[in-house]
Design a protein around this motif. Structure first.
Motif, short mmCIF file in Angstrom:
data_model
loop_
_atom_site.label_atom_id
_atom_site.label_comp_id
_atom_site.label_asym_id
_atom_site.label_seq_id
_atom_site.Cartn_x
_atom_site.Cartn_y
_atom_site.Cartn_z
N GLU A 1 0.85 -1.19 0.00
CA GLU A 1 0.00 0.00 0.00
C GLU A 1 0.88 1.24 0.00
O GLU A 1 1.83 1.31 0.77
CB GLU A 1 -0.89 0.00 1.26
CG GLU A 1 -2.19 0.74 1.12
CD GLU A 1 -3.10 0.56 2.36
OE1 GLU A 1 -4.00 1.36 2.53
OE2 GLU A 1 -2.86 -0.37 3.15
N ASN A 2 0.60 2.19 -0.92
CA ASN A 2 1.23 3.50 -0.87
C ASN A 2 2.74 3.48 -1.05
O ASN A 2 3.47 4.13 -0.32
CB ASN A 2 0.88 4.19 0.45
CG ASN A 2 1.23 5.67 0.45
OD1 ASN A 2 1.30 6.28 -0.61
ND2 ASN A 2 1.47 6.22 1.60
N SER A 3 3.21 2.78 -2.05
CA SER A 3 4.65 2.67 -2.26
C SER A 3 5.09 3.46 -3.48
O SER A 3 4.37 3.58 -4.45
CB SER A 3 5.02 1.21 -2.46
OG SER A 3 6.28 1.11 -3.07
N THR A 4 6.31 4.01 -3.44
CA THR A 4 6.87 4.59 -4.64
C THR A 4 7.95 3.69 -5.23
O THR A 4 8.46 3.96 -6.30
CB THR A 4 7.51 5.97 -4.36
OG1 THR A 4 8.46 5.81 -3.32
CG2 THR A 4 6.46 6.97 -3.95
N GLU A 5 8.30 2.61 -4.54
CA GLU A 5 9.42 1.79 -5.00
C GLU A 5 9.02 0.77 -6.05
O GLU A 5 9.73 0.53 -7.00
CB GLU A 5 10.05 1.05 -3.83
CG GLU A 5 10.93 1.94 -2.99
CD GLU A 5 11.40 1.26 -1.73
OE1 GLU A 5 11.05 0.10 -1.50
OE2 GLU A 5 12.12 1.91 -0.97
N GLY A 6 7.93 0.13 -5.84
CA GLY A 6 7.47 -0.86 -6.81
C GLY A 6 5.99 -0.68 -6.94
O GLY A 6 5.34 -0.23 -6.00
N ALA A 7 5.44 -1.00 -8.09
CA ALA A 7 4.01 -0.82 -8.26
C ALA A 7 3.29 -1.79 -7.35
O ALA A 7 3.50 -3.00 -7.40
CB ALA A 7 3.63 -1.05 -9.71
N ILE B 1 4.55 -1.18 8.86
CA ILE B 1 4.28 0.16 8.34
C ILE B 1 5.53 1.01 8.57
O ILE B 1 5.96 1.19 9.70
CB ILE B 1 3.04 0.77 9.01
CG1 ILE B 1 1.81 -0.07 8.61
CG2 ILE B 1 2.86 2.23 8.61
CD1 ILE B 1 0.56 0.22 9.39
N GLN C 1 11.55 10.28 -8.58
CA GLN C 1 10.42 10.46 -7.67
C GLN C 1 10.85 11.05 -6.34
O GLN C 1 10.13 11.84 -5.73
CB GLN C 1 9.68 9.14 -7.44
CG GLN C 1 8.75 8.82 -8.60
CD GLN C 1 7.83 7.65 -8.31
OE1 GLN C 1 7.65 7.26 -7.16
NE2 GLN C 1 7.24 7.09 -9.35
N GLN D 1 9.82 14.54 -4.62
CA GLN D 1 9.23 14.60 -3.28
C GLN D 1 9.96 15.60 -2.37
O GLN D 1 9.44 15.95 -1.31
CB GLN D 1 9.24 13.20 -2.64
CG GLN D 1 8.19 12.27 -3.24
CD GLN D 1 8.37 10.83 -2.82
OE1 GLN D 1 9.33 10.49 -2.13
NE2 GLN D 1 7.46 9.97 -3.23
N GLN E 1 6.32 16.50 2.02
CA GLN E 1 5.14 16.11 2.78
C GLN E 1 5.54 15.18 3.89
O GLN E 1 6.21 14.18 3.67
CB GLN E 1 4.14 15.40 1.85
CG GLN E 1 3.57 16.38 0.83
CD GLN E 1 2.42 15.76 0.07
OE1 GLN E 1 2.57 14.74 -0.56
NE2 GLN E 1 1.27 16.40 0.13
N ASN F 1 4.22 10.52 5.36
CA ASN F 1 4.08 9.44 4.38
C ASN F 1 4.54 8.11 4.98
O ASN F 1 5.57 8.05 5.64
CB ASN F 1 4.94 9.73 3.14
CG ASN F 1 4.16 10.49 2.09
OD1 ASN F 1 2.94 10.51 2.10
ND2 ASN F 1 4.89 11.12 1.18
N ARG F 2 3.77 7.08 4.71
CA ARG F 2 4.13 5.74 5.19
C ARG F 2 3.88 4.75 4.07
O ARG F 2 3.00 4.95 3.24
CB ARG F 2 3.22 5.33 6.35
CG ARG F 2 3.38 6.14 7.61
CD ARG F 2 2.42 5.62 8.66
NE ARG F 2 1.04 5.88 8.25
CZ ARG F 2 0.31 6.87 8.70
NH1 ARG F 2 0.80 7.69 9.59
NH2 ARG F 2 -0.92 7.04 8.28
N ALA G 1 -0.22 -4.22 12.72
CA ALA G 1 0.97 -3.42 13.08
C ALA G 1 0.56 -2.29 14.02
O ALA G 1 -0.53 -1.77 13.94
CB ALA G 1 1.62 -2.85 11.84
#
Lengths: 271, 271
Positions: B55-61, B81, B107, B111, B168, B171-172, B271
């Motif tokens: 959930e909510n990652s920029t590293e891998g889709a 998390i 990215q 950011q 921002q 972010n997690r 978590a």
């Protein structure tokens, strides 16, 4: 059409392809390096429209688009669904045997791994910051082939040594077209909204009741934790209809009675 | 613990940080270059556990993780998390005035754009394929500073010239810990499931009715189009409880009566 179209760059991205599909090849593009720059360009009037990925993208975090939609006054005025196809690209006149290395973004290399293993197993891979950068390398150097999409092929004048080499077929990315004004109904519209609801049992269930009772079809529903609020969620919903339809106006009346807040992101012709 | 832990590399990613948070600093890590490699390592026994962003990652889709969960027999046995914090990193003894360029993944540069514009406006930016690659550049060259996270700082022995410089805060990324066997109840568990439902009005509404009636709290709900099936959707749902709880067993009985198929992805301590 006069005025610029902001898109998520660099040149050669699928966002650029989505912009050209929406506005045609003659449109005046404005390259942005981040999703919030696309929103800012539309808000400030620096661009008349903007194009950013909204679902299933590998180019920019879709979460960034969602964050911007939460805060920005811009409207979604259209959508484009672009098939994600990667090709092996090289300079005119270069054949496969002359290629000594393969360049691309790490995610694209990963997406073509099986094809590479079967077809060009011994070549070194060169990780680039973007597929556009990889295509630039291939344009500069005949010993380099790039993995990139159709836009990069056109922009850098490259030839495909092999087409559609991604391991999984049928991948698509959905793009939102952004503008400053609401659209008029086209007769085949979708509407996107944001719904704020507390995370207690039944909150979402109650928010869906009006859709059920009015027989309005939801085509997408996604929950997201609110930034900094671990246990509060917002819901992104897409459904059939235009916000000027009587039935949709009734939907909003009922939703406002059973949720904390509803924000209309826009109505637009379904792709 | 014996056996390897597969994670989404390269070294220095937040996935690696999530793996260390779950299994401790002594665990034996197996670097994978794509999310489906993490799944394949766990399925084949090459790794005992795996860690991938969900959930909510920029590293891998994150979509890749979802695609794998649809098809793979592996279970989610835990979650982590991880706060996403970027630092400006350089070699020991280098100060800000000695930095001539800043390297990072596009990215991450995006950011941190506002911070860079305010604090180091005149430096050229160097786009890299990953933040790990940028950290490697900084480790090799004192004139380069890298934007990267805590893991990269540790691995490459770098010092932070400035901490937490992302524009921002808060972010997690949520990571799933994968294994081959179901967990036993811990008393504070979540369960993740996949629900197949036809996209007709009310299908989702009816699928939520059992949650409402049994007072089971949904913490996440996400719809995804089925690959190649434009109008069929699957729903990823997370809710409170373990699949061995009586109430959850009753939930599954009711769900199977009102949906096409339910797949249990796993129960695990929240978590």
């Amino acid at each position: 059409m006069t005025g610029k179209i902001a898109y998520l760059g660099p040149p050669g991205t699928f966002s650029q392809e989505a912009a050209l599909r929406q506005f045609g090849g003659e449109c005046d593009l404005l390259e942005c390096r981040a999703i919030d720059e696309v929103f800012a360009a539309v808000e400030s009037g620096g661009a008349v429209y903007g194009v950013t990925p909204i679902e299933n993208s590998t180019e920019g975090a879709v979460n960034n688009t969602q964050d911007c939609l939460i805060e920005s006054p811009v409207q979604i005025i259209g959508e484009q669904i672009v098939p994600i196809e990667h090709h092996l690209l090289a300079r005119e006149g270069v054949d496969k045997a002359a290629v000594a290395s393969i360049a691309s973004h790490p995610q694209s290399l990963a997406q073509c791994r099986k094809w590479l293993r079967t077809n060009m197993p011994d070549l070194p891979l060169r990780e680039c910051a973007s597929n556009g950068q990889a295509a630039q390398l291939a344009a500069d150097n005949p010993a380099v082939a790039a993995i990139a999409g159709n836009m990069a092929r056109k922009i850098y004048g490259l030839r495909a040594l092999a087409e559609s080499i991604q391991d999984q077929l049928g991948n698509r990315t959905r793009f939102a077209v952004l503008g400053r004004e609401q659209t008029v109904p086209s007769g085949r519209d979708k509407t996107s909204i944001l719904v704020y609801a507390q995370n207690r049992p039944g909150a979402l269930f109650r928010a869906l009741e009006p859709f059920e009772n009015l027989q309005i079809s939801l085509s997408r529903l996604e929950s997201r934790p609110l930034r900094g609020e671990k246990w509060e969620y917002i819901f992104f919903m897409d459904f059939e209809g235009h916000c000027q339809d009587e039935k949709v106006e009734e939907l909003f009346r009922r939703l406002s009675a059973c949720t904390d807040e509803v924000k209309i992101l826009g109505s637009y012709p379904a792709a």
